[in-house]
Design an enzyme around this catalytic site. Structure first.
Site, PDB file in Angstrom:
ATOM      1  N   ARG A  74       0.862  -1.188   0.000  1.00  0.00           N
ATOM      2  CA  ARG A  74       0.000   0.000   0.000  1.00  0.00           C
ATOM      3  C   ARG A  74       0.901   1.242   0.000  1.00  0.00           C
ATOM      4  O   ARG A  74       1.699   1.433   0.922  1.00  0.00           O
ATOM      5  CB  ARG A  74      -0.908  -0.015   1.244  1.00  0.00           C
ATOM      6  CG  ARG A  74      -1.749   1.234   1.398  1.00  0.00           C
ATOM      7  CD  ARG A  74      -2.705   1.136   2.585  1.00  0.00           C
ATOM      8  NE  ARG A  74      -3.493   2.345   2.663  1.00  0.00           N
ATOM      9  CZ  ARG A  74      -3.304   3.324   3.563  1.00  0.00           C
ATOM     10  NH1 ARG A  74      -2.372   3.215   4.492  1.00  0.00           N
ATOM     11  NH2 ARG A  74      -4.062   4.398   3.532  1.00  0.00           N
ATOM     12  N   HIS A 118      -2.885  10.997   0.163  1.00  0.00           N
ATOM     13  CA  HIS A 118      -2.371  10.846   1.523  1.00  0.00           C
ATOM     14  C   HIS A 118      -1.731  12.193   1.878  1.00  0.00           C
ATOM     15  O   HIS A 118      -0.534  12.302   2.117  1.00  0.00           O
ATOM     16  CB  HIS A 118      -1.375   9.688   1.598  1.00  0.00           C
ATOM     17  CG  HIS A 118      -1.089   9.193   2.994  1.00  0.00           C
ATOM     18  ND1 HIS A 118      -1.248   7.875   3.367  1.00  0.00           N
ATOM     19  CD2 HIS A 118      -0.657   9.832   4.104  1.00  0.00           C
ATOM     20  CE1 HIS A 118      -0.901   7.723   4.640  1.00  0.00           C
ATOM     21  NE2 HIS A 118      -0.531   8.917   5.107  1.00  0.00           N
ATOM     22  N   GLU A 163      -7.378   8.812   5.742  1.00  0.00           N
ATOM     23  CA  GLU A 163      -7.628   9.549   6.983  1.00  0.00           C
ATOM     24  C   GLU A 163      -8.109  10.980   6.765  1.00  0.00           C
ATOM     25  O   GLU A 163      -7.430  11.944   7.151  1.00  0.00           O
ATOM     26  CB  GLU A 163      -6.370   9.531   7.855  1.00  0.00           C
ATOM     27  CG  GLU A 163      -5.893   8.134   8.194  1.00  0.00           C
ATOM     28  CD  GLU A 163      -4.690   8.125   9.151  1.00  0.00           C
ATOM     29  OE1 GLU A 163      -4.144   9.199   9.429  1.00  0.00           O
ATOM     30  OE2 GLU A 163      -4.300   7.033   9.595  1.00  0.00           O
ATOM     31  N   ASN A 287      -7.565   2.234   9.839  1.00  0.00           N
ATOM     32  CA  ASN A 287      -6.268   2.519  10.459  1.00  0.00           C
ATOM     33  C   ASN A 287      -6.484   2.617  11.962  1.00  0.00           C
ATOM     34  O   ASN A 287      -7.275   3.437  12.430  1.00  0.00           O
ATOM     35  CB  ASN A 287      -5.684   3.852   9.952  1.00  0.00           C
ATOM     36  CG  ASN A 287      -5.232   3.757   8.495  1.00  0.00           C
ATOM     37  OD1 ASN A 287      -5.340   2.708   7.879  1.00  0.00           O
ATOM     38  ND2 ASN A 287      -4.726   4.850   7.969  1.00  0.00           N
ATOM     39  N   TYR A 289      -4.410   2.632  15.789  1.00  0.00           N
ATOM     40  CA  TYR A 289      -3.165   2.679  16.558  1.00  0.00           C
ATOM     41  C   TYR A 289      -3.400   2.579  18.059  1.00  0.00           C
ATOM     42  O   TYR A 289      -2.641   1.951  18.779  1.00  0.00           O
ATOM     43  CB  TYR A 289      -2.403   3.981  16.257  1.00  0.00           C
ATOM     44  CG  TYR A 289      -1.823   3.997  14.865  1.00  0.00           C
ATOM     45  CD1 TYR A 289      -0.548   3.509  14.613  1.00  0.00           C
ATOM     46  CD2 TYR A 289      -2.569   4.450  13.779  1.00  0.00           C
ATOM     47  CE1 TYR A 289      -0.018   3.478  13.335  1.00  0.00           C
ATOM     48  CE2 TYR A 289      -2.057   4.429  12.501  1.00  0.00           C
ATOM     49  CZ  TYR A 289      -0.782   3.937  12.274  1.00  0.00           C
ATOM     50  OH  TYR A 289      -0.271   3.898  11.010  1.00  0.00           O
ATOM     51  N   GLU A 352      -3.628   0.233   8.194  1.00  0.00           N
ATOM     52  CA  GLU A 352      -2.451   0.697   8.942  1.00  0.00           C
ATOM     53  C   GLU A 352      -2.575   0.237  10.378  1.00  0.00           C
ATOM     54  O   GLU A 352      -3.639   0.366  10.995  1.00  0.00           O
ATOM     55  CB  GLU A 352      -2.332   2.226   8.980  1.00  0.00           C
ATOM     56  CG  GLU A 352      -1.844   2.859   7.719  1.00  0.00           C
ATOM     57  CD  GLU A 352      -1.687   4.382   7.846  1.00  0.00           C
ATOM     58  OE1 GLU A 352      -1.452   4.895   8.964  1.00  0.00           O
ATOM     59  OE2 GLU A 352      -1.814   5.036   6.807  1.00  0.00           O
TER      60      GLU A 352
HETATM   61  O1  IFM Z   1       2.460   8.195   9.633  1.00  0.00           O
HETATM   62  C1  IFM Z   1       1.077   8.218   9.791  1.00  0.00           C
HETATM   63  C2  IFM Z   1       0.385   7.984   8.471  1.00  0.00           C
HETATM   64  O2  IFM Z   1       0.772   8.909   7.514  1.00  0.00           O
HETATM   65  C3  IFM Z   1      -1.100   8.093   8.646  1.00  0.00           C
HETATM   66  N1  IFM Z   1      -1.567   7.248   9.719  1.00  0.00           N
HETATM   67  C4  IFM Z   1      -0.870   7.333  10.974  1.00  0.00           C
HETATM   68  C5  IFM Z   1       0.616   7.178  10.765  1.00  0.00           C
HETATM   69  C6  IFM Z   1       1.338   7.267  12.104  1.00  0.00           C
HETATM   70  O3  IFM Z   1       1.132   8.515  12.673  1.00  0.00           O
END
Ligand code: IFM
Length: 439
Positions: A74, A118, A163, A287, A289, A352
């Protein structure tokens, strides 16, 4: 813990974070070049001018992907390489770069998964008003059509946006990201026009398998009090439902529209916009985290800028990555289960997931993070969630936006002096997961 043979294992990157070569082959500045050149915006005064020099070193990077056994790569296409002014003339040399990249990826048995946006908006479009202007959505669809016509014979899976929450709220409300504006009303208009651009772009790519990638999270209230629960509803609304509902249900969530009333009346939404935004979708990119724990209190975080007053972000007491984000793989499982139940028709891909840590090549902490989150995915699959793939963020250490190069997310270490790549322990671990088709 097996995922089955069709499960897609990949890694992700984005153009400005790795390519460098910002003034090569006709590319002109994006909002991130401008933002980086503004003193005080990026830690250490870093810029993406060289980054990991992927523009020149992509054959080596694709060879690494192959050695890891990746099924998909990706990456994102830089709009200012393809249409340097954001509209009008097409730069063939920019398209040629992505054709070479895609061909190399395919030749190595890897599926290319491009994202069209992006965050690197051509600067002339920001000068004309940026995403708060409706015209930017139309320009985006035109650009999508150009890239699809050039690569649609070899690329099947297309992601429109990465995002849009970040583009809208970090870009136009908090000012922490390019273009660095602090205008809450403009940020909500930006969110709408990003989504409109998504829908128009989907329509401009006939025959493509189309998705959108959202940064989603699992939000919980600090206590069971009505005030804390309302805080969680507000943040879930802004972070998740403001994007999911228009794309998948063709409507804006009424409670969020009400929350935002002191910022905007949504008068910019034109007839049929929601129908356009809810264009048929083939997959949703997730995505994830970190989770969010919120409560009633003095406003903190981006939501404070866009109408969610009295929401404070609480400390969940968990370990954190070096960027300061709490680690909670259970949050990913909860998020996937919730998506599967609230939006049941759409196949999911984790597009992600990853962690920044200061350790370099021997990165046990990153392995532990990834292991926990891949286990959460396995559990989701076992419970019937239509999860079809997982992409680690990121293939390479790279330019982490306003943090510059200080935060390393890569499976592969990049020495920013020599640009030498070194495979980290986490990449070897990931290669073993891919070989076994699970944990
Ligand atoms: O690096 C970023 C990415 O560009 C978009 N999602 C989160 C990642 C970590 O912050």
């Amino acid at each position: 813990m097996s995922f089955g043979p069709g499960f897609l294992w990949g890694a992700a990157t984005s153009s400005y974070q790795i390519e460098g070569a910002v003034a090569v082959d006709g590319r002109l500045p994006s909002i991130w070049d401008t933002f980086c050149a503004t003193p005080g915006k990026i830690d250490g005064g870093d810029t993406g001018a060289v980054a990991a020099d992927h523009y020149h070193r992509y054959p080596e990077d694709v060879a690494i992907m192959r050695s890891l056994g990746l099924g998909a790569y990706r990456f994102s296409v830089a709009w200012p390489r393809v249409q340097p002014l954001g509209s009008g003339a097409v730069e063939q040399r920019g398209l040629d770069f992505y054709r070479r990249l895609v061909d190399t990826v395919l030749d190595n048995g890897i599926q290319p998964w491009p994202t069209l946006y992006h965050w690197d908006l051509p600067q002339p479009l920001e000068d004309a008003g940026g995403w708060p202007e409706r015209d930017t959505a139309l320009r985006f669809a035109e650009y999508a059509q150009i890239v699809h016509e050039a690569l649609g014979d070899r690329v099947t899976h297309w992601t429109t946006l990465n995002e849009p929450w970040c583009s809208a709220f970090l870009g136009y409300a908090t000012g922490r990201h390019a273009p660095g504006r602090q205008d809450p009303a403009a940020s909500v208009r930006a969110a709408h026009h990003l989504l409109l651009g998504h829908g128009l772009a989907a329509r401009a790519m006939p025959g493509a398998s189309v998705g959108i990638t959202l940064n989603l999270t699992h939000v919980t209230p600090g206590t069971r009090s009505a005030a804390d629960q309302d805080a969680a509803r507000r943040i879930d609304g802004l972070q998740n439902r403001l994007f999911l509902d228009p794309v998948l249900l063709a409507e804006y969530p009424s409670d969020v529209v009400e929350d935002l009333a002191r910022v905007t009346d949504f008068g910019f939404v034109q007839e049929d916009d929601l129908k356009t935004i809810a264009a048929p979708l083939d997959f949703l990119g997730v995505n994830y985290y970190s989770p969010m724990l919120v409560g009633h209190g003095t406003s903190t975080g981006p939501s404070a800028y866009v109408g969610s007053e009295h929401v404070t972000h609480l400390d969940g007491g968990r370990a954190r990555t070096s960027i300061g984000w709490e680690i909670d793989a259970r949050g990913l499982l909860d998020l996937l289960l919730r998506l599967d139940s609230d939006y049941p028709a759409i196949p999911l891909h984790v597009t992600e997931n990853g962690a920044a840590f200061d350790d370099e090549v021997h990165d046990a902490a990153r392995i532990a993070y990834l292991d926990g989150h891949v286990r959460a995915c396995a559990e989701a699959v076992a419970r019937g969630v239509r999860l079809r793939g997982y992409f680690a963020w990121s293939l390479l250490d790279n330019f982490e936006w306003s943090y510059g190069y200080a935060q390393r997310f890569g499976l592969v270490h990049v020495d920013y002096q020599t640009l030498e790549r070194t495979i980290k322990d986490s990449a070897h671990w990931y290669a073993a997961v891919i070989r076994r088709g699970g944990l």
